[in-house]
Design a protein around this motif. Structure first.
Motif, mmCIF file in Angstrom:
data_model
loop_
_atom_site.group_PDB
_atom_site.id
_atom_site.type_symbol
_atom_site.label_atom_id
_atom_site.label_comp_id
_atom_site.label_asym_id
_atom_site.label_seq_id
_atom_site.Cartn_x
_atom_site.Cartn_y
_atom_site.Cartn_z
ATOM 1 N N HIS A 84 -21.919 -8.332 6.640
ATOM 2 C CA HIS A 84 -21.066 -7.170 6.376
ATOM 3 C C HIS A 84 -19.732 -7.287 7.124
ATOM 4 O O HIS A 84 -18.651 -7.050 6.558
ATOM 5 C CB HIS A 84 -21.834 -5.924 6.817
ATOM 6 N N HIS A 127 -19.666 -3.620 -2.142
ATOM 7 C CA HIS A 127 -20.886 -4.406 -1.944
ATOM 8 C C HIS A 127 -21.883 -4.145 -3.065
ATOM 9 O O HIS A 127 -21.961 -3.027 -3.577
ATOM 10 C CB HIS A 127 -21.560 -4.029 -0.620
ATOM 11 N N HIS A 186 -15.842 -7.731 5.453
ATOM 12 C CA HIS A 186 -14.671 -6.881 5.703
ATOM 13 C C HIS A 186 -13.555 -7.633 6.408
ATOM 14 O O HIS A 186 -12.377 -7.362 6.173
ATOM 15 C CB HIS A 186 -15.085 -5.630 6.486
HETATM 16 ZN ZN LIG Z 1 -18.779 -2.068 4.073
#
Ligand SMILES: [Zn+2]
Ligand SMILES: [Zn+2]
Length: 387
Positions: A283, A123, A287
Motif C-alpha cells: 500500500h 486499489h 502511494h
Molecule cells: Zn490507499
C-alpha cells in the motif's frame, strides 16, 4: 468516493478440480463472510468479474492451448493431447467447463485492472486470481490460465504503464517471471521457499532476466522453516529497494497465503504477522510511486479454514484503512463455519505465541536469508558496475 473495490461472484467457485484437491475456492466465501461480519465491506464495494475474451487470453497464451482447454472442459480432448498441455495431471485435473471457469478468474483481474488504470478507484482486489504457475502453452501447479500475466500484457497494451509484480506466495512465481523475462518494462519479484525441495524448483537468485530484460527479474529463495522476522526483513528490504530502482507506474501483488506455518504444502514457519505486513508495505509503495495504483490478487493458500480467511481479509482491511482486525474474530463467523471445518477455527486475528516449537536452526536460517537478499540486490546496490 470509494477508493477500493472487491471483485467477487459465486461463479468464481466454479474453478474446482474435485473434492479432494487442495485448491479450494471456498476460501473466497470464508474471507468475504468474515469481512461482512465485521462490517468492513458493503454491497457497493463488490464488483462481479467479467469473462476474459479469447483475444485477451491470447495476449499470453498459445491459441492451440486455449482450444485444448476448451475441448478438455467439454470432454473432447484425448489423453495424449491433454498430457502435452499439462492437463489431466494429478495437480491440474480436467473438470467440466474449465475454460469458462478459468476465463472468469482472468476476467476478474482484468476488471480490477480497468477500475484502477482508468482512475475510478485506487486499489482493487481479486482474490480469485493469482494463478502464477500458468504458462503460455501449458497448465501447471493448479493453474490453467495465468491471470497476472494476461493482466500485465493488457496493462502494457491498453495503458502503456510500467508494472512491478510482487509475488509473496510460498512457491516461485515462475509463470509470470518467464512471460516477461526479456522485458525491461515489467519487473518481477518473487520471495518464496527455496526450490531445492519445493515445486516448481525454480526461483534462484541468478534468474535475473535475459536480453533487454536482464536485471528486471528478482528472486529471494528463503530457507525452509524461515520465520516472521527473517522473512519480513527480506521482503521489506527487497521491495523497497526494487521499487526505488524500478519506479513503477502500477503494482500488481500476488498474495498466496501458503507461507504460513500451518500450510500443508510448504515448509515455512511464518505466522499471521507477515500477512499484516505484506499489504501494508504494498500500500505504501503504491502511494509513494504509483499515485495509489495497486491491484492485488490471491494465489496459493491451502489451510483454507485457519489461515486464508484472516490473511486475505487483512489485504482488504489495509486497502480500506480499516483497523478493525485485532483481538477476537467475530463469534457469528465462528458459529457459521466451525461445524463445516475439519479443524478448530482460530479465535483471534493474530496467532498465539506458542503456535509452534522453537526452530533449532533459527540463527543459521536468518544468516543464510540475509546473504540471499544481499546477493539478489547486489546489481542495484552497485549500479556503477551494472549497465
Ligand atoms: Zn490507499
Ligand atoms: Zn503457492
Amino acid at each position: 468516493m470509494r477508493d477500493s473495490i472487491f471483485i467477487f461472484s459465486e461463479d468464481q467457485l466454479k474453478y474446482k478440480f474435485n473434492n479432494n484437491h487442495p485448491f479450494n475456492q471456498l476460501r473466497l466465501k470464508l474471507t468475504l463472510d468474515l469481512l461482512e461480519k465485521i462490517n468492513a465491506i458493503s454491497k457497493e464495494d463488490i464488483i462481479p468479474p467479467r469473462m476474459a475474451s479469447d483475444e485477451e487470453l491470447q495476449l499470453v497464451h498459445d491459441p492451440h492451448y486455449v482450444t485444448a482447454v476448451k475441448k478438455a472442459g467439454n470432454g473432447e480432448l484425448s489423453e495424449d493431447m491433454a498430457e502435452s498441455y499439462g492437463l489431466g495431471t494429478e495437480d491440474t485435473p480436467i473438470f467440466p467447463n474449465m475454460h469458462e471457469a478459468s476465463s472468469l478468474l482472468v476476467g476478474g483481474t482484468l476488471t480490477a485492472v480497468d477500475y484502477v488504470m482508468s482512475g475510478k478507484v485506487k486499489h482493487a482486489l481479486n482474490l480469485g486470481g493469482g494463478l502464477h504457475h500458468g504458462f503460455r502453452g501449458k497448465a501447471s501447479g493448479f493453474c490453467i490460465y495465468n491471470d497476472s500475466s494476461v493482466a500485465i500484457k493488457y496493462i502494457q497494451q491498453k495503458y502503456n504503464a510500467k508494472v512491478l509484480y510482487i509475488d509473496t506466495d510460498a512457491h516461485h512465481g515462475d509463470g509470470v517471471q518467464w512471460a516477461f523475462y526479456d522485458e525491461p518494462d515489467v519487473c518481477t519479484f518473487s520471495i518464496h521457499e527455496t526450490g531445492r525441495y519445493l515445486f516448481p524448483g525454480t526461483g534462484n537468485i541468478n534468474e535475473r532476466g535475459q536480453g533487454k530484460g536482464y536485471g528486471y527479474s528478482f528472486n529471494i529463495p528463503v530457507d525452509a522453516f524461515t520465520e516472521d522476522d527473517s522473512w519480513l526483513d527480506a521482503y521489506r528490504t527487497s521491495v523497497k529497494e526494487i521499487a526505488e530502482f524500478f519506479k513503477p507506474d502500477v503494482i500488481l501483488t500476488q498474495n498466496g497465503a501458503d507461507a504460513h506455518y500451518l500450510d500443508p504444502l510448504t515448509h515455512l514457519s511464518a505466522t499471521m504477522r507477515i500477512y499484516r505486513e505484506i499489504p501494508k508495505l504494498a500500500h505504501e509503495i503504491a502511494h509513494q510511486y504509483c499515485d495509489g495504483r495497486w491491484i492485488a490478487v490471491g494465489g496459493g493458500g491451502y489451510d483454507i479454514w485457519r489461515v486464508v480467511p484472516r490473511a486475505w481479509s487483512l489485504i482488504w482491511l489495509e486497502m480500506t484503512e480499516n483497523n478493525n482486525c485485532y483481538g477476537p474474530l467475530p463469534a457469528d463467523w465462528l458459529d457459521a463455519w466451525q461445524d463445516k471445518s475439519p479443524v478448530k477455527l482460530p479465535s483471534e486475528w493474530d496467532d498465539p505465541a506458542d503456535l509452534y516449537d522453537p526452530i533449532p536452526r533459527k540463527a543459521e536460517i536468518t544468516e543464510k536469508n540475509a546473504q540471499t537478499v544481499e546477493k539478489a540486490l547486489y546489481p542495484i546496490r552497485n549500479k556503477a558496475g551494472h549497465e
